[in-house]
Design an enzyme around this catalytic site. Structure first.
Site, short mmCIF file in Angstrom:
data_model
loop_
_atom_site.label_atom_id
_atom_site.label_comp_id
_atom_site.label_asym_id
_atom_site.label_seq_id
_atom_site.Cartn_x
_atom_site.Cartn_y
_atom_site.Cartn_z
N LYS A 206 8.80 36.72 41.01
CA LYS A 206 9.80 37.32 41.99
C LYS A 206 10.79 35.96 42.39
CE LYS A 206 10.77 39.51 46.43
NZ LYS A 206 10.27 40.07 47.71
N GLU A 212 2.20 27.40 40.16
CA GLU A 212 1.40 27.57 39.14
C GLU A 212 2.12 28.31 37.78
OE1 GLU A 212 0.85 28.79 42.27
OE2 GLU A 212 -1.15 28.77 42.77
N GLY A 267 6.21 41.44 46.59
CA GLY A 267 5.56 41.11 45.09
C GLY A 267 4.62 41.91 44.80
N ARG A 268 3.58 42.38 45.87
CA ARG A 268 2.53 43.00 45.50
C ARG A 268 2.85 44.65 45.48
NH1 ARG A 268 2.57 40.41 50.17
NH2 ARG A 268 2.73 41.90 52.26
N GLU A 353 -3.44 40.98 51.50
CA GLU A 353 -2.03 40.36 52.04
C GLU A 353 -1.22 41.32 52.90
OE1 GLU A 353 0.92 39.14 48.92
OE2 GLU A 353 -0.18 37.23 48.95
N HIS A 384 -26.90 48.24 40.39
CA HIS A 384 -28.05 47.40 40.05
C HIS A 384 -27.75 45.92 40.84
CE1 HIS A 384 -29.56 50.44 37.44
NE2 HIS A 384 -28.42 50.88 37.26
N LYS A 512 -0.18 26.28 50.29
CA LYS A 512 0.50 25.45 49.16
C LYS A 512 1.11 24.34 49.55
CE LYS A 512 2.36 30.24 47.70
NZ LYS A 512 3.45 31.01 47.67
O1 F6P Z 1 1.74 33.27 47.23
C1 F6P Z 1 1.65 34.46 47.38
C2 F6P Z 1 2.92 35.10 46.63
O2 F6P Z 1 4.00 34.96 47.02
C3 F6P Z 1 2.49 36.64 46.53
O3 F6P Z 1 2.91 37.27 47.61
C4 F6P Z 1 3.20 37.10 45.37
O4 F6P Z 1 2.67 38.25 44.72
C5 F6P Z 1 2.80 35.63 44.52
O5 F6P Z 1 2.77 34.52 45.46
C6 F6P Z 1 3.71 35.38 43.44
O6 F6P Z 1 4.97 35.30 43.62
P1 F6P Z 1 6.11 35.25 42.70
O7 F6P Z 1 6.20 36.45 41.98
O8 F6P Z 1 7.42 34.75 43.61
O9 F6P Z 1 5.88 34.06 41.60
#
Ligand code: F6P
Length: 555
Positions: A206, A212, A267-268, A353, A384, A512
């Site tokens: 987003k 990462e 995002g979620r 979240e 199990h 972060k």
């Molecule tokens: O660090 C959490 C977060 O901001 C989530 O809310 C989001 O889904 C994820 O990181 C990834 O963010 P982006 O889509 O901006 O890379």
């Protein structure tokens, strides 16, 4: 805004919960043959049986009264109407517009959003058809065989879970991979398993600033250019999904190959947007639109059904009942459906979240418990493993059980066995086994008196443990869409009652920030760290392992 514990219904629910503490569900079932009819309902292809809960008609009436006092009706209007209900980020919350298959004229900041939404869907159709039909080809002219989604959090969990859930609908010859972790192992293993000339990378973020994702995307880009021996190959192998065109351009992806979405999509909550591109590539745009239609059907139900017959509202209020009036700390989700293996992980982000908050929308400390620890595993595997604790442990763990009437891959009688296990578990949790019942069983087995007395306490099941069952015909795209929308709205209702902002996530920022300060101590850019003693000790230990291996580091 009001502290939720000050609502009149809250006090009434506290008194009522004291009366309900010793009520046994098995007695409620024995007294009322209509209990299933009374406490079950259907919406958007899903049957919810919530009769195995510690509730009576009075409980439900008090709980729906609480929702009314908390202003749920107004909150729903504000969300669907595009108000900036995400107050700490100043944003509207309009993921429902992404799956708007009806004629709602949705606006954000006074501007209609549907034309842009439909345009992106049209672009997704053109692109996915080109890939699926072999019109879009890689740098050697080969058709695309592998799709690698690079993203994390909402840019990974949604598309990964949905793509896996819809595997029976995948186009033969296309495979999907998801790389989210900054742990290089995941990317390296993925790159070893895909052919460069026929792999399409989707960089989904987003913000397009997530560390990462950008690290992984750079690795994939470098690998592709090395394999192709030509920078121009990037245009045929990389597309982006983002709200941030400048950053996409700066990364080196032509914005002609970018699919946009908007800041009013959390995002979620973004799997319905172009973030769902891997899903659309694998199952085709028609199936993706069915997925949207299922969610829209649940949205319509949520908007229009009275609270007493409203599935997301009921699930949310039952959750509040156990969290705030019985001290439940966690909530479990058990899909008796292997295709939903990633659903618990997806719901962990969606729920924790969203509702893992301890201040109200006004910034006051909340006066009650909020979101639960969400966890789960597919059945029957969990039976199990950890079900022992569910049946005989000291904790109350309300649980959702999900199952399909039809298997997508029927084989002998296995699906019937799966369903029998699902229904048996909720029945066992509800009924339990009383001491007299356990004793009768041991006697019938001919056990000696001494042995019986010693074993008896271990054979008793307290029972009265609540569960919901969500049953659907089969896990098709439409049903899956409805199921996810159901959980989204459940979470929204709970956040509204607790008066927290379910749509920000400030709690992820501190880690972060601190990671940025620690990384130079590990990469060798800096030595002699000045953090706390534990962090300093761990950093030194990494260097010692790296310099001397484990034996000398031990010494
Ligand atoms: O660090 C959490 C977060 O901001 C989530 O809310 C989001 O889904 C994820 O990181 C990834 O963010 P982006 O889509 O901006 O890379």
């Amino acid at each position: 805004m009001t502290d939720c514990t000050r609502h009149k219904a809250w006090g009434a629910l506290q008194a009522h919960s004291r009366q309900m503490r010793d009520v046994q569900m098995r007695d409620l079932f024995a007294q009322d043959e209509q209990r299933f009819e009374q406490f079950s309902l259907r919406a958007a292809g899903i049957l919810l049986d919530y009769s195995k809960n510690r509730i009576t008609a009075e409980t439900l009436s008090l709980l729906t009264g609480l929702a009314r006092e908390a202003g749920l009706g107004e909150a729903m209007q504000a969300m669907f109407g595009g108000d900036r209900i995400n107050v700490t980020e100043g944003r509207a919350v309009l993921h429902t517009a992404l799956r708007n298959r009806g004629d709602w004229a949705v606006q954000a900041d006074g501007k209609p959003v549907m034309p842009d939404v439909l345009l992106v869907l049209e672009r997704m159709r053109t692109f996915t058809e080109a890939v699926r039909d072999g019109v879009w080809r890689g740098f050697t002219g080969q058709r695309i065989t592998d799709v690698v989604n690079i993203g994390i959090g909402g840019s990974d969990l949604g598309p990964a879970m949905v793509t896996q859930a819809l595997q029976p609908y995948w186009q033969p010859g296309l495979r999907a991979h998801f790389v989210s972790n900054v742990d290089p192992s995941q990317m390296v293993e993925t790159l070893m398993s895909v052919p460069a000339e026929s792999t399409l990378f989707i960089v989904a973020s987003k913000t397009f600033t997530t560390a990462e994702t950008l690290l992984n995307a750079h690795v994939a880009r470098r690998w592709l250019v090395e394999q192709a021996g030509d920078e121009a190959a990037v245009a045929k192998h990389f597309v982006a999904v983002s709200t941030n065109a400048d950053k996409v351009r700066a990364f080196g992806i032509d914005t002609a190959n970018m699919f946009g979405f908007w800041d009013w999509v959390g995002g979620r909550y973004s799997v319905w947007s172009a973030v769902g591109l891997p899903v659309a590539l694998l199952v085709g745009m028609n199936a993706f639109e069915q997925f949207l239609a299922g969610a829209h059907a649940m949205d319509e139900h949520f908007r229009t059904a009275p609270f007493e017959r409203n599935m997301p509202v009921i699930l949310a209020l039952l959750g509040i009942w156990y969290i705030d009036f019985f001290g439940a700390q966690s909530h479990a989700v058990f899909p008796y459906d292997q295709y939903l293996a990633r659903l618990p992980a997806y719901l962990q982000q969606l729920d924790m979240e969203s509702n893992g908050k301890s201040v109200t929308r006004d910034g006051e400390r909340v006066a009650c418990d909020t979101g639960p620890v969400l966890w789960g595993e597919p059945g029957t595997n969990g039976q199990h493993a950890f079900y022992q604790l569910l049946h005989q442990g000291t904790r109350l763990v309300p649980a959702d059980f999900l199952a399909a009437a039809h298997s997508q891959r029927p084989l002998d009688q296995q699906h019937e066995v799966l369903l029998a296990n699902c229904f048996a578990q909720t029945r066992a949790l509800m009924l339990g086994k009383r001491p007299d019942e356990a004793e009768a069983e041991l006697r019938a087995a001919g056990m000696s008196e001494d042995a019986l007395r010693a074993l008896l306490p271990h054979k008793v099941f307290p029972g009265n443990r609540p569960s919901n069952t969500l049953l659907y015909d089969r896990l098709d795209p439409r049903t899956l869409g409805a199921l996810i929308a159901l959980y989204e709205h459940k979470i929204f209702v709970q956040g509204t009652v607790w008066d927290i902002n379910s749509f920000d996530q400030w709690g992820v920022e501190l880690g972060k920030q601190l990671a940025l300060g620690i990384a130079p101590d590990l990469t060798g850019e800096r030595r002699g760290a000045h953090h706390d003693a534990s962090t300093n000790g761990l950093i030194d230990a990494v260097h010692a392992f790296r310099e001397h291996g484990s034996d000398e580091a031990d010494a």
